[in-house]
Design an enzyme around this catalytic site. Structure first.
Site, PDB file in Angstrom:
ATOM      1  N   LYS A 128     -49.485 -31.547 -43.201  1.00  0.00           N
ATOM      2  CA  LYS A 128     -49.224 -31.211 -41.788  1.00  0.00           C
ATOM      3  C   LYS A 128     -49.457 -32.424 -40.889  1.00  0.00           C
ATOM      4  O   LYS A 128     -48.626 -32.754 -40.043  1.00  0.00           O
ATOM      5  CB  LYS A 128     -50.148 -30.065 -41.356  1.00  0.00           C
ATOM      6  CG  LYS A 128     -50.148 -29.820 -39.864  1.00  0.00           C
ATOM      7  CD  LYS A 128     -51.056 -28.687 -39.456  1.00  0.00           C
ATOM      8  CE  LYS A 128     -52.454 -29.103 -39.084  1.00  0.00           C
ATOM      9  NZ  LYS A 128     -52.581 -29.820 -37.811  1.00  0.00           N
ATOM     10  N   ASN A 129     -50.582 -33.101 -41.083  1.00  0.00           N
ATOM     11  CA  ASN A 129     -50.926 -34.193 -40.164  1.00  0.00           C
ATOM     12  C   ASN A 129     -50.125 -35.468 -40.413  1.00  0.00           C
ATOM     13  O   ASN A 129     -50.250 -36.431 -39.678  1.00  0.00           O
ATOM     14  CB  ASN A 129     -52.433 -34.498 -40.234  1.00  0.00           C
ATOM     15  CG  ASN A 129     -53.242 -33.415 -39.539  1.00  0.00           C
ATOM     16  OD1 ASN A 129     -52.684 -32.497 -38.943  1.00  0.00           O
ATOM     17  ND2 ASN A 129     -54.560 -33.514 -39.624  1.00  0.00           N
TER      18      ASN A 129
ATOM     19  N   CYS B 122     -59.221 -27.653 -26.312  1.00  0.00           N
ATOM     20  CA  CYS B 122     -58.893 -26.665 -27.335  1.00  0.00           C
ATOM     21  C   CYS B 122     -60.201 -26.158 -27.921  1.00  0.00           C
ATOM     22  O   CYS B 122     -61.279 -26.586 -27.509  1.00  0.00           O
ATOM     23  CB  CYS B 122     -57.982 -27.242 -28.397  1.00  0.00           C
ATOM     24  SG  CYS B 122     -58.796 -28.413 -29.450  1.00  0.00           S
TER      25      CYS B 122
ATOM     26  N   ARG C  14     -61.044 -33.096 -26.173  1.00  0.00           N
ATOM     27  CA  ARG C  14     -59.937 -33.904 -26.691  1.00  0.00           C
ATOM     28  C   ARG C  14     -59.140 -34.668 -25.619  1.00  0.00           C
ATOM     29  O   ARG C  14     -57.971 -34.379 -25.365  1.00  0.00           O
ATOM     30  CB  ARG C  14     -59.017 -33.031 -27.540  1.00  0.00           C
ATOM     31  CG  ARG C  14     -59.777 -32.400 -28.675  1.00  0.00           C
ATOM     32  CD  ARG C  14     -58.925 -31.587 -29.595  1.00  0.00           C
ATOM     33  NE  ARG C  14     -58.279 -32.376 -30.613  1.00  0.00           N
ATOM     34  CZ  ARG C  14     -57.618 -31.852 -31.633  1.00  0.00           C
ATOM     35  NH1 ARG C  14     -57.525 -30.563 -31.751  1.00  0.00           N
ATOM     36  NH2 ARG C  14     -57.051 -32.611 -32.541  1.00  0.00           N
TER      37      ARG C  14
ATOM     38  N   ASP D  17     -61.959 -32.379 -40.563  1.00  0.00           N
ATOM     39  CA  ASP D  17     -61.192 -31.163 -40.887  1.00  0.00           C
ATOM     40  C   ASP D  17     -61.741 -30.442 -42.126  1.00  0.00           C
ATOM     41  O   ASP D  17     -61.367 -29.304 -42.396  1.00  0.00           O
ATOM     42  CB  ASP D  17     -59.719 -31.506 -41.132  1.00  0.00           C
ATOM     43  CG  ASP D  17     -59.029 -32.008 -39.881  1.00  0.00           C
ATOM     44  OD1 ASP D  17     -59.704 -32.580 -39.014  1.00  0.00           O
ATOM     45  OD2 ASP D  17     -57.808 -31.838 -39.763  1.00  0.00           O
TER      46      ASP D  17
ATOM     47  N   VAL E 166     -67.347 -36.267 -34.828  1.00  0.00           N
ATOM     48  CA  VAL E 166     -66.010 -36.565 -34.299  1.00  0.00           C
ATOM     49  C   VAL E 166     -65.626 -35.628 -33.149  1.00  0.00           C
ATOM     50  O   VAL E 166     -65.132 -36.068 -32.113  1.00  0.00           O
ATOM     51  CB  VAL E 166     -64.953 -36.523 -35.427  1.00  0.00           C
ATOM     52  CG1 VAL E 166     -63.550 -36.785 -34.872  1.00  0.00           C
ATOM     53  CG2 VAL E 166     -65.283 -37.547 -36.508  1.00  0.00           C
TER      54      VAL E 166
ATOM     55  N   ARG F 280     -51.029 -22.169 -39.244  1.00  0.00           N
ATOM     56  CA  ARG F 280     -50.666 -23.483 -38.687  1.00  0.00           C
ATOM     57  C   ARG F 280     -50.719 -24.569 -39.768  1.00  0.00           C
ATOM     58  O   ARG F 280     -50.008 -25.566 -39.678  1.00  0.00           O
ATOM     59  CB  ARG F 280     -51.648 -23.880 -37.572  1.00  0.00           C
ATOM     60  CG  ARG F 280     -51.509 -23.064 -36.306  1.00  0.00           C
ATOM     61  CD  ARG F 280     -52.405 -23.645 -35.233  1.00  0.00           C
ATOM     62  NE  ARG F 280     -52.200 -25.084 -35.179  1.00  0.00           N
ATOM     63  CZ  ARG F 280     -53.128 -25.974 -34.843  1.00  0.00           C
ATOM     64  NH1 ARG F 280     -54.328 -25.572 -34.508  1.00  0.00           N
ATOM     65  NH2 ARG F 280     -52.845 -27.261 -34.833  1.00  0.00           N
TER      66      ARG F 280
HETATM   67  C1  UD1 Z   1     -56.046 -35.798 -35.612  1.00  0.00           C
HETATM   68  C2  UD1 Z   1     -55.705 -34.641 -36.541  1.00  0.00           C
HETATM   69  C3  UD1 Z   1     -56.866 -33.651 -36.594  1.00  0.00           C
HETATM   70  C4  UD1 Z   1     -58.143 -34.374 -36.999  1.00  0.00           C
HETATM   71  C5  UD1 Z   1     -58.393 -35.569 -36.097  1.00  0.00           C
HETATM   72  C6  UD1 Z   1     -59.573 -36.422 -36.548  1.00  0.00           C
HETATM   73  C7  UD1 Z   1     -53.301 -34.485 -36.381  1.00  0.00           C
HETATM   74  C8  UD1 Z   1     -52.118 -33.716 -35.904  1.00  0.00           C
HETATM   75  N1  UD1 Z   1     -54.490 -33.999 -36.041  1.00  0.00           N
HETATM   76  O1  UD1 Z   1     -56.224 -35.254 -34.309  1.00  0.00           O
HETATM   77  O2  UD1 Z   1     -56.541 -32.645 -37.551  1.00  0.00           O
HETATM   78  O3  UD1 Z   1     -59.237 -33.487 -36.870  1.00  0.00           O
HETATM   79  O4  UD1 Z   1     -57.229 -36.427 -36.087  1.00  0.00           O
HETATM   80  O5  UD1 Z   1     -59.400 -36.864 -37.865  1.00  0.00           O
HETATM   81  O6  UD1 Z   1     -53.161 -35.478 -37.075  1.00  0.00           O
HETATM   82  N2  UD1 Z   1     -60.604 -38.979 -28.333  1.00  0.00           N
HETATM   83  C9  UD1 Z   1     -60.933 -39.516 -27.116  1.00  0.00           C
HETATM   84  N3  UD1 Z   1     -59.955 -40.140 -26.402  1.00  0.00           N
HETATM   85  C10 UD1 Z   1     -58.676 -40.256 -26.845  1.00  0.00           C
HETATM   86  C11 UD1 Z   1     -58.353 -39.705 -28.093  1.00  0.00           C
HETATM   87  C12 UD1 Z   1     -59.332 -39.066 -28.824  1.00  0.00           C
HETATM   88  O7  UD1 Z   1     -62.074 -39.428 -26.671  1.00  0.00           O
HETATM   89  O8  UD1 Z   1     -57.829 -40.837 -26.140  1.00  0.00           O
HETATM   90  C13 UD1 Z   1     -61.646 -38.273 -29.109  1.00  0.00           C
HETATM   91  C14 UD1 Z   1     -61.309 -36.802 -29.300  1.00  0.00           C
HETATM   92  O9  UD1 Z   1     -61.724 -36.036 -28.203  1.00  0.00           O
HETATM   93  C15 UD1 Z   1     -62.073 -36.474 -30.551  1.00  0.00           C
HETATM   94  C16 UD1 Z   1     -61.990 -37.773 -31.345  1.00  0.00           C
HETATM   95  O10 UD1 Z   1     -61.671 -38.798 -30.404  1.00  0.00           O
HETATM   96  O11 UD1 Z   1     -63.388 -36.175 -30.241  1.00  0.00           O
HETATM   97  C17 UD1 Z   1     -60.971 -37.751 -32.468  1.00  0.00           C
HETATM   98  O12 UD1 Z   1     -59.697 -37.530 -31.932  1.00  0.00           O
HETATM   99  P1  UD1 Z   1     -58.374 -38.106 -32.576  1.00  0.00           P
HETATM  100  O13 UD1 Z   1     -58.724 -39.021 -33.686  1.00  0.00           O
HETATM  101  O14 UD1 Z   1     -57.499 -38.621 -31.484  1.00  0.00           O
HETATM  102  O15 UD1 Z   1     -57.746 -36.785 -33.180  1.00  0.00           O
HETATM  103  P2  UD1 Z   1     -56.276 -36.219 -33.040  1.00  0.00           P
HETATM  104  O16 UD1 Z   1     -55.281 -37.300 -33.201  1.00  0.00           O
HETATM  105  O17 UD1 Z   1     -56.189 -35.352 -31.827  1.00  0.00           O
END
Ligand code: UD1
Length: 422
Positions: A22-23, A119, A124, A309, A331, A401
């Site tokens: 999925k990811n 969420c 996030r 995850d 995380v 999902r």
């Molecule tokens: C992706 C995965 C999700 C997984 C996560 C971490 C997909 C579709 N989803 O989510 O399943 O749990 O990686 O491995 O691939 N953050 C910030 N600022 C930002 C971006 C992120 O503070 O601009 C924080 C988020 O709030 C969170 C952490 O960084 O606490 C990790 O987020 P991120 O690595 O961006 O996860 P996703 O890409 O949303």
């Protein structure tokens, strides 16, 4: 509301085939928007509700898209001009929808995408995505719940340091840099294997990228990209779920498509507990015939650390340990929602700050529980498999999902599990 009902106590036996990740498929399908020539064709695309959401989003942008459920083939034709606005309806259903921001910006010079908001697992934010776009020369305006990015003259390569190795920000900024002028260097980039999969596809489209699967990614901008064919990598979280289900039920299961190199942290932790894992050719065999497992300490971290995850899922295995285990979530800020549900099944878990202290116990008791998010739902299914009596899991739309046909795959391994459609 649909439900899953599980009767516990049966060791899982046999073979299970893992579907596409999925990811990986979500960012890869988003990056297909960058192709102004040719059509992209993807193999091993899992039939998941999140894939339907990204497909509907692309269709709403003017992309021709078709999915053959039987063959698991998805075709994307993004050659026509695109509509440059991704509505709240899509982004609110699935945060990964924000990944269309980069391709829309570089194709259309102006892009408007709804802000993802919070969420169930935390707030996030997206500031790392926006910082990357700004450093490449885009002007960002946030207003009325939308982010608007403007780059009328195109983007220019530069060096970008991420304050945190965000998966989504790394993906969005890689996509934006592929068609920027000059060289972009990403420092402290996320290294998750799904990003490596997206880079492999982008290279097939004609992108010039090096440093994949490291924290320093270098992108040489090119004039244009074309459609390509690509086979999506297997889902390492789905693999982890069946591996842990096999161990928790004291079973013996060959998980086909489970790749050791994508799941080193998980395999190490499971072996530390006493689970036997054989690494086979493109598969792993998981066996457990011990009366009790050893307790462990797990801390979630960006890759190559333990994947967040899988945190809820390994927590179920620690419930079977002979002693107290700790699971620390670094995380996401709010990813312990499954704990209250596990406690309803008699689990003894205490939350202290970002850590959960889990006391091993002889058995769980089946009851009614609620899937609060995707991976929490998977954890409850495994908890049901090891419980005394019957467990009914509601809100299983979360599970759909990210898991193809979970009840049928588990039933083939011998589990007593049914889906009730209401
Ligand atoms: C992706 C995965 C999700 C997984 C996560 C971490 C997909 C579709 N989803 O989510 O399943 O749990 O990686 O491995 O691939 N953050 C910030 N600022 C930002 C971006 C992120 O503070 O601009 C924080 C988020 O709030 C969170 C952490 O960084 O606490 C990790 O987020 P991120 O690595 O961006 O996860 P996703 O890409 O949303």
């Amino acid at each position: 509301m649909n439900k899953i009902v599980v009767k516990g106590g049966i060791p899982l036996q046999g073979e299970v085939q893992i579907d596409g990740a999925k990811n990986a498929v979500l960012p890869i399908v988003a990056s297909a928007l960058l192709a102004t020539e040719g059509v992209s064709k993807f193999y091993n695309v899992p039939n998941l509700s999140d894939v339907k959401i990204i497909s509907n989003l692309l269709a709403s942008l003017g992309v021709k898209i078709s999915y053959d459920q039987q063959e698991k083939i998805l075709e994307v034709d993004a050659r026509d001009n695109l509509k440059n606005e991704a509505a709240f309806d899509f982004v609110s259903k699935m945060r990964a929808s924000f990944l269309v921001m980069a391709p829309l910006l570089v194709r259309e010079k102006v892009a408007k995408v709804a802000m993802p908001g919070g969420c169930a697992i935390g707030s996030r934010p997206i500031e790392q995505h926006l910082k990357g776009f700004e450093m490449l020369g885009a002007k960002i305006i946030q207003d009325g719940g939308y982010v608007e990015a403007h780059a009328p003259e195109g983007l220019n390569g530069t060096t970008i340091f991420f304050d945190f190795p965000s998966v989504g920000a790394t993906q969005n900024v890689i996509m934006a840099s592929c068609l920027a002028k000059g060289t972009t260097i990403l420092e402290n980039a996320a290294q998750e294997p799904e990003i490596g999969d997206m880079i492999k596809f982008l290279k097939k489209m004609g992108a010039k990228i090096s440093g994949e699967n490291t924290s320093r990614i270098v992108i040489e901008g090119v004039e244009k990209l074309h459609g390509a064919e690509y086979t999506i990598m297997p889902d390492r979280v789905e693999a982890a779920t069946y591996m842990i289900a096999a161990a928790a039920t004291k079973g013996d299961v060959v998980v086909k498509g489970a790749r050791y190199e994508d799941n080193v942290a998980l395999v190490s932790k499971m072996r530390e507990m006493g689970v036997e894992i054989d690494v086979l050719d493109n598969a792993m065999r998981v066996r457990n015939n011990r009366d009790s497992l050893k307790p462990i300490d797990v801390k979630t971290l960006p890759h190559p650390g333990f994947l967040t995850d899988m945190q809820s899922i390994i927590m179920v295995l620690t419930l079977l340990a002979d002693g107290v285990s700790t699971v620390t979530e670094t995380v996401f800020e709010n990813r312990f929602m499954h704990v209250e549900e596990l406690k309803r099944m008699n689990a003894k878990i205490r939350i202290e700050g970002r850590s959960a202290l889990i006391e091993g116990l002889p058995r769980l008791e089946g009851t009614n529980v609620k899937a609060t998010d995707l991976r929490a739902g998977a954890a409850l299914v495994i908890a049901g498999l090891i419980s005394h009596g019957e467990t009914t899991i509601s809100h299983i739309e979360h599970i759909d999902r990210g898991y193809v046909d979970i009840e049928n795959k588990l039933r083939k391994l011998g589990a007593n599990i049914v889906r009730i459609e209401e």
